[in-house]
Write a protein that holds these residues in place. Structure first.
Motif, mmCIF file in Angstrom:
data_model
loop_
_atom_site.group_PDB
_atom_site.id
_atom_site.type_symbol
_atom_site.label_atom_id
_atom_site.label_comp_id
_atom_site.label_asym_id
_atom_site.label_seq_id
_atom_site.Cartn_x
_atom_site.Cartn_y
_atom_site.Cartn_z
ATOM 1 N N LYS A 1 -8.170 9.729 -12.433
ATOM 2 C CA LYS A 1 -9.229 9.865 -13.521
ATOM 3 C C LYS A 1 -10.155 10.904 -13.529
ATOM 4 O O LYS A 1 -10.873 11.007 -12.579
ATOM 5 C CB LYS A 1 -9.680 8.328 -14.168
ATOM 6 C CG LYS A 1 -8.591 7.640 -14.540
ATOM 7 C CD LYS A 1 -8.952 6.234 -14.897
ATOM 8 C CE LYS A 1 -7.703 5.004 -15.264
ATOM 9 N NZ LYS A 1 -8.285 3.915 -14.797
ATOM 10 N N PHE B 1 0.755 -1.194 -0.251
ATOM 11 C CA PHE B 1 0.027 0.056 -0.137
ATOM 12 C C PHE B 1 0.991 1.084 -0.150
ATOM 13 O O PHE B 1 0.528 2.323 -0.879
ATOM 14 C CB PHE B 1 -0.930 0.190 1.326
ATOM 15 C CG PHE B 1 -2.049 1.244 1.347
ATOM 16 C CD1 PHE B 1 -2.854 1.145 0.223
ATOM 17 C CD2 PHE B 1 -2.110 2.039 2.100
ATOM 18 C CE1 PHE B 1 -4.044 2.122 0.108
ATOM 19 C CE2 PHE B 1 -2.961 2.938 2.022
ATOM 20 C CZ PHE B 1 -3.944 3.056 1.187
ATOM 21 N N ARG C 1 -9.551 15.363 -10.688
ATOM 22 C CA ARG C 1 -8.995 15.689 -9.346
ATOM 23 C C ARG C 1 -7.631 15.520 -9.178
ATOM 24 O O ARG C 1 -6.983 14.488 -9.854
ATOM 25 C CB ARG C 1 -10.017 14.932 -8.359
ATOM 26 C CG ARG C 1 -11.060 15.361 -7.755
ATOM 27 C CD ARG C 1 -12.010 16.295 -8.420
ATOM 28 N NE ARG C 1 -12.923 16.911 -7.559
ATOM 29 C CZ ARG C 1 -14.070 17.552 -7.898
ATOM 30 N NH1 ARG C 1 -14.132 17.631 -9.268
ATOM 31 N NH2 ARG C 1 -14.998 17.830 -7.172
ATOM 32 N N GLU D 1 -3.906 0.790 -8.150
ATOM 33 C CA GLU D 1 -4.676 1.866 -7.990
ATOM 34 C C GLU D 1 -5.577 2.306 -9.376
ATOM 35 O O GLU D 1 -4.902 2.857 -10.119
ATOM 36 C CB GLU D 1 -4.038 2.979 -7.428
ATOM 37 C CG GLU D 1 -4.698 4.349 -7.214
ATOM 38 C CD GLU D 1 -5.776 4.256 -6.109
ATOM 39 O OE1 GLU D 1 -6.827 3.513 -6.108
ATOM 40 O OE2 GLU D 1 -5.373 4.929 -4.966
ATOM 41 N N PHE E 1 -11.823 -1.213 -4.844
ATOM 42 C CA PHE E 1 -10.154 -1.051 -4.319
ATOM 43 C C PHE E 1 -10.023 -2.167 -3.400
ATOM 44 O O PHE E 1 -8.880 -2.570 -3.661
ATOM 45 C CB PHE E 1 -10.097 0.553 -3.857
ATOM 46 C CG PHE E 1 -9.329 0.489 -2.608
ATOM 47 C CD1 PHE E 1 -7.908 0.177 -2.781
ATOM 48 C CD2 PHE E 1 -9.500 0.801 -1.319
ATOM 49 C CE1 PHE E 1 -6.921 0.384 -1.840
ATOM 50 C CE2 PHE E 1 -8.760 0.683 -0.183
ATOM 51 C CZ PHE E 1 -7.205 0.487 -0.478
ATOM 52 N N TYR F 1 -15.011 1.992 -3.765
ATOM 53 C CA TYR F 1 -14.232 1.301 -2.242
ATOM 54 C C TYR F 1 -14.181 0.128 -2.190
ATOM 55 O O TYR F 1 -13.017 -0.557 -2.086
ATOM 56 C CB TYR F 1 -14.871 2.086 -1.029
ATOM 57 C CG TYR F 1 -14.420 3.257 -0.838
ATOM 58 C CD1 TYR F 1 -13.124 3.700 -0.396
ATOM 59 C CD2 TYR F 1 -15.104 4.608 -0.654
ATOM 60 C CE1 TYR F 1 -12.551 5.211 -0.062
ATOM 61 C CE2 TYR F 1 -14.824 5.900 -0.560
ATOM 62 C CZ TYR F 1 -13.433 6.148 -0.254
ATOM 63 O OH TYR F 1 -12.802 7.415 0.101
ATOM 64 N N ARG G 1 -19.389 2.066 -5.434
ATOM 65 C CA ARG G 1 -18.748 1.500 -6.319
ATOM 66 C C ARG G 1 -17.095 1.233 -6.187
ATOM 67 O O ARG G 1 -16.575 0.358 -6.289
ATOM 68 C CB ARG G 1 -18.983 2.057 -7.925
ATOM 69 C CG ARG G 1 -18.465 1.049 -8.963
ATOM 70 C CD ARG G 1 -18.781 1.837 -10.090
ATOM 71 N NE ARG G 1 -17.739 2.875 -10.223
ATOM 72 C CZ ARG G 1 -17.855 3.713 -11.491
ATOM 73 N NH1 ARG G 1 -18.895 3.976 -11.997
ATOM 74 N NH2 ARG G 1 -16.937 4.931 -11.580
HETATM 75 O O1 18C Z 1 -6.494 4.847 -0.307
HETATM 76 C C1 18C Z 1 -6.373 4.594 -1.485
HETATM 77 N N1 18C Z 1 -5.390 4.942 -2.428
HETATM 78 C C2 18C Z 1 -4.303 5.646 -1.782
HETATM 79 C C3 18C Z 1 -3.062 5.657 -2.802
HETATM 80 O O2 18C Z 1 -3.426 6.267 -4.009
HETATM 81 C C4 18C Z 1 -4.458 7.081 -1.188
HETATM 82 C C5 18C Z 1 -5.044 7.950 -2.348
HETATM 83 C C6 18C Z 1 -6.496 8.124 -2.549
HETATM 84 C C7 18C Z 1 -7.117 9.111 -3.448
HETATM 85 C C8 18C Z 1 -8.540 8.915 -3.802
HETATM 86 C C9 18C Z 1 -9.194 9.971 -4.435
HETATM 87 C C10 18C Z 1 -9.720 9.270 -5.805
HETATM 88 C C11 18C Z 1 -10.310 10.255 -6.570
HETATM 89 C C12 18C Z 1 -10.911 9.534 -7.543
HETATM 90 C C13 18C Z 1 -11.585 10.360 -8.496
HETATM 91 C C14 18C Z 1 -12.409 9.506 -9.298
HETATM 92 C C15 18C Z 1 -11.994 8.655 -10.126
HETATM 93 C C16 18C Z 1 -13.087 7.690 -10.696
HETATM 94 C C17 18C Z 1 -12.712 6.940 -11.677
HETATM 95 C C18 18C Z 1 -13.641 5.863 -12.513
HETATM 96 C C19 18C Z 1 -13.136 5.339 -13.757
HETATM 97 O O3 18C Z 1 -4.764 7.399 -0.078
HETATM 98 C C20 18C Z 1 -7.322 4.046 -2.126
HETATM 99 C C21 18C Z 1 -8.608 4.880 -2.575
HETATM 100 C C22 18C Z 1 -10.024 4.284 -3.026
HETATM 101 C C23 18C Z 1 -10.706 5.381 -4.001
HETATM 102 C C24 18C Z 1 -11.949 5.130 -3.749
HETATM 103 C C25 18C Z 1 -12.764 6.247 -4.487
HETATM 104 C C26 18C Z 1 -12.962 7.374 -3.590
HETATM 105 C C27 18C Z 1 -13.759 8.244 -4.597
HETATM 106 C C28 18C Z 1 -13.455 9.797 -4.079
HETATM 107 C C29 18C Z 1 -14.086 10.924 -4.621
HETATM 108 C C30 18C Z 1 -13.465 12.186 -4.865
HETATM 109 C C31 18C Z 1 -14.108 13.267 -5.649
HETATM 110 C C32 18C Z 1 -14.248 12.815 -7.110
HETATM 111 C C33 18C Z 1 -15.164 13.942 -7.723
HETATM 112 C C34 18C Z 1 -15.937 13.313 -8.888
HETATM 113 C C35 18C Z 1 -17.329 13.814 -8.786
HETATM 114 C C36 18C Z 1 -18.284 13.121 -9.677
#
Ligand code: 18C
Length: 258
Positions: free
Chosen positions: A128, A94, A136, A104, A239, A236, A234
């Motif tokens: 993405k 991780f 983001r 990731e 992941f 979490y 979807r």
């Molecule tokens: O903990 C995790 N990963 C670590 C190493 O990378 C670290 C980083 C986490 C970043 C998480 C932010 C992800 C943003 C994603 C944007 C959307 C992408 C979707 C793509 C679909 C094809 O700690 C594991 C992290 C697991 C992530 C789960 C998803 C969390 C979603 C967060 C949403 C943030 C806002 C996005 C805005 C979109 C608006 C519709």
């Protein structure tokens, strides 16, 4: 539950390679202590306030619905028990930048802005884009730590990785095409070993890892609550399942890293 009530919690020992002169160090110490405490609390006695939103085998994910200025910032707590791997292995994969693109799935680009010490790095990540929302990015320090159990012989050692947003003068927030998100994430792992009764060496069949994953993400700019919650629901589980399967696959033919 392997942490007995009344057990004195181990005091967080100093990191293996102290970087106590770094300006971020006081914050890292404080946030790590706080996150470890929060993760060890689990869901509390009655689990009150936590809403189960995903379940798959041993994996359970809970959230609390919270908004700040109309933005969804739902705290998440997930627990999972995975056979055949140790907490050290989970945290190693991780934390370490060289594996991140492997597991990731939302990642577009990862840059290590600074290696503070062997156990602490500063990352810039772009993720993405979800159309029509803005793309983001995030800057966070990441710290891996072993909390050995010195007090309780039967209690578990703990390995943890904490990620927490920070700033960087060369990469100010919201200055390009990306909206900056803010996060605090804690992966906390306890390894359980049941040694074979016949005294033969411990194999991967005799170990399992209890994972507690806690996360709070502020999306940084407005996005519809329903879209965000659907995204969490979807992404979490996807992941945690994918990441743990990756660790199992990476370690299956390797010596156990306790
Ligand atoms: O903990 C995790 N990963 C670590 C190493 O990378 C670290 C980083 C986490 C970043 C998480 C932010 C992800 C943003 C994603 C944007 C959307 C992408 C979707 C793509 C679909 C094809 O700690 C594991 C992290 C697991 C992530 C789960 C998803 C969390 C979603 C967060 C949403 C943030 C806002 C996005 C805005 C979109 C608006 C519709």
């Amino acid at each position: 539950e392997r942490i007995k009530s009344g057990t004195v919690l181990p005091i967080t020992p100093p990191p293996t390679f102290p970087s106590s002169s770094h300006p971020l160090w006081p914050e890292i110490e404080h946030v790590v202590q706080q996150q470890v405490e929060w993760a060890r609390l689990g869901l509390g006695d009655s689990g009150s306030g936590w809403q189960l939103f995903a379940e798959d085998g041993e994996m359970r994910m809970y959230r609390r619905e919270e908004e700040v200025d109309g933005m969804v910032v739902d705290p998440l707590k997930a627990v999972h028990i995975v056979k055949g791997i140790t907490g050290h292995e989970v945290c190693h994969y991780f934390f370490s930048p060289q594996y991140r693109y492997d597991w990731e799935t939302t990642l577009e680009q990862m840059t290590v802005l600074e290696t503070i010490s062997e156990d602490t790095c500063l990352f810039l990540q772009t993720h993405k884009r979800i159309w029509p929302a803005s793309q983001r990015d995030v800057i966070f320090w990441s710290h891996i730590r072993h909390l050995p159990n010195n007090q309780d012989r039967d209690g578990p050692d703990i390995w943890t990785v904490v990620n927490h947003s920070t700033e960087h003068k060369d990469h100010p927030a919201n200055s390009g095409k990306c909206v900056r998100i803010f996060l605090t994430v804690c992966m906390l792992c306890q390894t359980r070993v049941i040694p074979p009764k016949d005294g033969t060496p411990i194999t991967r069949d005799d170990i399992s890892c209890k994972i507690t994953y806690c996360s709070v993400v502020n999306p940084g700019g407005w996005a519809p609550a329903s879209v965000l919650r659907a995204l969490y629901k979807r992404e979490y589980p996807k992941f945690l399942k994918r990441f743990t399967a990756y660790v199992i696959n990476q370690t299956k033919d390797k010596q156990i890293m306790f």
